[in-house]
Design an enzyme around this catalytic site. Sequence first.
Site, PDB file in Angstrom:
ATOM      1  N   HIS A 241     -12.421 -28.587 -22.360  1.00 46.45           N
ATOM      2  CA  HIS A 241     -13.723 -28.540 -23.020  1.00 46.45           C
ATOM      3  C   HIS A 241     -13.471 -28.535 -24.524  1.00 46.45           C
ATOM      4  O   HIS A 241     -12.666 -27.734 -25.033  1.00 46.45           O
ATOM      5  CB  HIS A 241     -14.475 -27.281 -22.564  1.00 46.45           C
ATOM      6  CG  HIS A 241     -15.644 -26.961 -23.428  1.00 46.45           C
ATOM      7  ND1 HIS A 241     -16.569 -27.901 -23.810  1.00 46.45           N
ATOM      8  CD2 HIS A 241     -16.040 -25.798 -24.004  1.00 46.45           C
ATOM      9  CE1 HIS A 241     -17.478 -27.331 -24.581  1.00 46.45           C
ATOM     10  NE2 HIS A 241     -17.181 -26.057 -24.719  1.00 46.45           N
TER      11      HIS A 241
ATOM     12  N   CYS B 147     -20.768 -24.570 -20.620  1.00 40.82           N
ATOM     13  CA  CYS B 147     -19.702 -25.528 -20.946  1.00 40.82           C
ATOM     14  C   CYS B 147     -18.748 -25.757 -19.780  1.00 40.82           C
ATOM     15  O   CYS B 147     -17.898 -26.639 -19.844  1.00 40.82           O
ATOM     16  CB  CYS B 147     -18.938 -25.055 -22.172  1.00 40.82           C
ATOM     17  SG  CYS B 147     -20.022 -24.755 -23.557  1.00 40.82           S
TER      18      CYS B 147
ATOM     19  N   ASN C  64     -18.761 -29.447 -30.556  1.00 42.28           N
ATOM     20  CA  ASN C  64     -18.813 -28.929 -29.189  1.00 42.28           C
ATOM     21  C   ASN C  64     -20.112 -29.401 -28.532  1.00 42.28           C
ATOM     22  O   ASN C  64     -21.187 -28.935 -28.880  1.00 42.28           O
ATOM     23  CB  ASN C  64     -18.743 -27.401 -29.264  1.00 42.28           C
ATOM     24  CG  ASN C  64     -18.886 -26.724 -27.920  1.00 42.28           C
ATOM     25  OD1 ASN C  64     -19.274 -27.340 -26.930  1.00 42.28           O
ATOM     26  ND2 ASN C  64     -18.593 -25.437 -27.890  1.00 42.28           N
TER      27      ASN C  64
HETATM   28  N1  ACO Z   1     -18.216 -21.270 -43.230  1.00 43.68           N
HETATM   29  C1  ACO Z   1     -17.617 -20.405 -44.078  1.00 43.68           C
HETATM   30  N2  ACO Z   1     -17.347 -19.142 -43.742  1.00 43.68           N
HETATM   31  C2  ACO Z   1     -17.710 -18.730 -42.515  1.00 43.68           C
HETATM   32  C3  ACO Z   1     -18.336 -19.559 -41.587  1.00 43.68           C
HETATM   33  C4  ACO Z   1     -18.605 -20.883 -41.998  1.00 43.68           C
HETATM   34  N3  ACO Z   1     -19.185 -21.783 -41.182  1.00 43.68           N
HETATM   35  N4  ACO Z   1     -18.568 -18.883 -40.459  1.00 43.68           N
HETATM   36  C5  ACO Z   1     -18.091 -17.651 -40.638  1.00 43.68           C
HETATM   37  N5  ACO Z   1     -17.567 -17.551 -41.895  1.00 43.68           N
HETATM   38  C6  ACO Z   1     -16.948 -16.418 -42.529  1.00 43.68           C
HETATM   39  C7  ACO Z   1     -17.377 -15.113 -41.912  1.00 43.68           C
HETATM   40  O1  ACO Z   1     -18.578 -14.657 -42.500  1.00 43.68           O
HETATM   41  C8  ACO Z   1     -16.208 -14.220 -42.250  1.00 43.68           C
HETATM   42  O2  ACO Z   1     -16.341 -13.816 -43.605  1.00 43.68           O
HETATM   43  P1  ACO Z   1     -15.924 -12.333 -44.025  1.00 43.68           P
HETATM   44  O3  ACO Z   1     -14.452 -12.227 -43.749  1.00 43.68           O
HETATM   45  O4  ACO Z   1     -16.277 -12.307 -45.475  1.00 43.68           O
HETATM   46  O5  ACO Z   1     -16.749 -11.432 -43.153  1.00 43.68           O
HETATM   47  C9  ACO Z   1     -15.003 -15.164 -42.190  1.00 43.68           C
HETATM   48  O6  ACO Z   1     -15.550 -16.506 -42.308  1.00 43.68           O
HETATM   49  C10 ACO Z   1     -14.227 -15.068 -40.910  1.00 43.68           C
HETATM   50  O7  ACO Z   1     -15.174 -15.099 -39.853  1.00 43.68           O
HETATM   51  P2  ACO Z   1     -14.712 -14.973 -38.365  1.00 43.68           P
HETATM   52  O8  ACO Z   1     -15.875 -14.987 -37.468  1.00 43.68           O
HETATM   53  O9  ACO Z   1     -13.735 -13.832 -38.265  1.00 43.68           O
HETATM   54  O10 ACO Z   1     -13.927 -16.334 -38.245  1.00 43.68           O
HETATM   55  P3  ACO Z   1     -12.921 -16.770 -37.125  1.00 43.68           P
HETATM   56  O11 ACO Z   1     -11.600 -17.001 -37.698  1.00 43.68           O
HETATM   57  O12 ACO Z   1     -13.023 -15.924 -35.875  1.00 43.68           O
HETATM   58  O13 ACO Z   1     -13.506 -18.209 -36.741  1.00 43.68           O
HETATM   59  C11 ACO Z   1     -14.801 -19.250 -35.027  1.00 43.68           C
HETATM   60  C12 ACO Z   1     -14.818 -18.313 -36.215  1.00 43.68           C
HETATM   61  C13 ACO Z   1     -14.377 -20.634 -35.508  1.00 43.68           C
HETATM   62  C14 ACO Z   1     -16.200 -19.338 -34.435  1.00 43.68           C
HETATM   63  C15 ACO Z   1     -13.778 -18.711 -33.986  1.00 43.68           C
HETATM   64  O14 ACO Z   1     -14.040 -17.356 -33.711  1.00 43.68           O
HETATM   65  C16 ACO Z   1     -13.809 -19.463 -32.721  1.00 43.68           C
HETATM   66  O15 ACO Z   1     -13.394 -20.593 -32.672  1.00 43.68           O
HETATM   67  N6  ACO Z   1     -14.281 -18.857 -31.632  1.00 43.68           N
HETATM   68  C17 ACO Z   1     -14.476 -19.534 -30.390  1.00 43.68           C
HETATM   69  C18 ACO Z   1     -15.855 -20.022 -30.413  1.00 43.68           C
HETATM   70  C19 ACO Z   1     -16.100 -21.131 -29.448  1.00 43.68           C
HETATM   71  O16 ACO Z   1     -15.285 -22.004 -29.271  1.00 43.68           O
HETATM   72  N7  ACO Z   1     -17.274 -21.079 -28.856  1.00 43.68           N
HETATM   73  C20 ACO Z   1     -17.717 -22.023 -27.969  1.00 43.68           C
HETATM   74  C21 ACO Z   1     -16.973 -21.938 -26.655  1.00 43.68           C
HETATM   75  S1  ACO Z   1     -17.977 -21.807 -25.308  1.00 43.68           S
HETATM   76  C22 ACO Z   1     -19.019 -23.014 -25.451  1.00 43.68           C
HETATM   77  O17 ACO Z   1     -18.597 -24.094 -25.711  1.00 43.68           O
HETATM   78  C23 ACO Z   1     -20.476 -22.771 -25.344  1.00 43.68           C
END
Ligand code: ACO
Length: 333
Positions: free
Chosen positions: A258, A116, A288
């Site tokens: 990004h 990215c 993304n």
């Molecule tokens: N729908 C519903 N629930 C979900 C989903 C979904 N799509 N995905 C995860 N959950 C659940 C999980 O299972 C977890 O449940 P639990 O508490 O019962 O275990 C709960 O939601 C919280 O999950 P987390 O992973 O802790 O959620 P978080 O608040 O961290 O959000 C996210 C996840 C959105 C991916 C966040 O961590 C994030 O934005 N990270 C950055 C990721 C990113 O931007 N990556 C790309 C950048 S680099 C590139 O572009 C290649």
Amino acid sequence: MKGSGTGTAITGIGSAVPEQLLSNDDLSTIVDTSDEWIKTRTGISQRHLAPPSLLLSQLGANAALRALDMAGITASDVDLILLATSTADDMFGSACQIQALLGADHAVAFDLTAACSGFVVGLVTAAQFIRTGVYRNVLVIGADILSRWVDWNDRSTCVLFGDGAGAIVCQANGENDRLLGFEMHSDGSLAQALSISYNGQSQTLQEEVAIAQGNYESIKMNGKEVYRFAVAKVPEVIEKALYRADLTVQDVDWLLLHQANQRIMDTVAERLAIDNAKVLTNLSKYGNTSAASIPLCLDEAVRSGRVRPGQIIAASGFGAGLTWGAAIFKWGK
Ligand code: ACO
């Protein structure tokens, strides 16, 4: 084409996305998720997805043609084509296929892999070739079809990504260098936070000669780690690039990050004390799109008249590698 060293200007931009759409509600029929969860955690509402017949090189070429048109040059004027992608049609790269599709018969073309961050790395690389006087017209394309590498059973990643391409034309611009500053970093010790790794099984060809044969796995991501990395490193790298440009945050007209996650963009803007009104975003419509996200967002902002010639843009890419970088530039000649 050879010439004396000059500054660089970005004179054209274009983008292309597949027509197919998948909304958050559609996604909730595939995995256990909801429109509400995806919107609140990421800011994404829908994504464009490439059909099986669409080549990454075709998507990239479509974006490039629009950029060339805006710059007012033809494919045969292009000296160099840089394709930033992690999802080439061919393991050997797709830049040459784009060259052939465009008919850019004088250009040399190669791929650049920085996930990215690829678009920012591509822009900086293009500027170096122009500054040394080696090339005058460089196409930088950021294109990715990550839908081919997502595990569509993994709700923690499949909701995040979409497909698309964006391209810019960088041209020699005499004394007026519009790339005002940049800064790039990588940290391979954090590679496991975001990867599409190769899973090879050992095969013995003959006694004491073994090789590996296998396939690439789907995207694996530690979301929390990537989030923490992005909100810590992106403000820092933008400040360093601004320092190199002899500018401050107050000079920035537009923050162009990004498009990974709205919460990341909001936090970075807050840490830099940049008003939300100055943050360019179109993540909601596209998800993304990896190396495509920055030029895809800038293209919309330029064509809608929001970004005007001479305005200062602070752009930052970040992602797998891990890699991160920022480029401060003025739009236009
Ligand atoms: N729908 C519903 N629930 C979900 C989903 C979904 N799509 N995905 C995860 N959950 C659940 C999980 O299972 C977890 O449940 P639990 O508490 O019962 O275990 C709960 O939601 C919280 O999950 P987390 O992973 O802790 O959620 P978080 O608040 O961290 O959000 C996210 C996840 C959105 C991916 C966040 O961590 C994030 O934005 N990270 C950055 C990721 C990113 O931007 N990556 C790309 C950048 S680099 C590139 O572009 C290649």
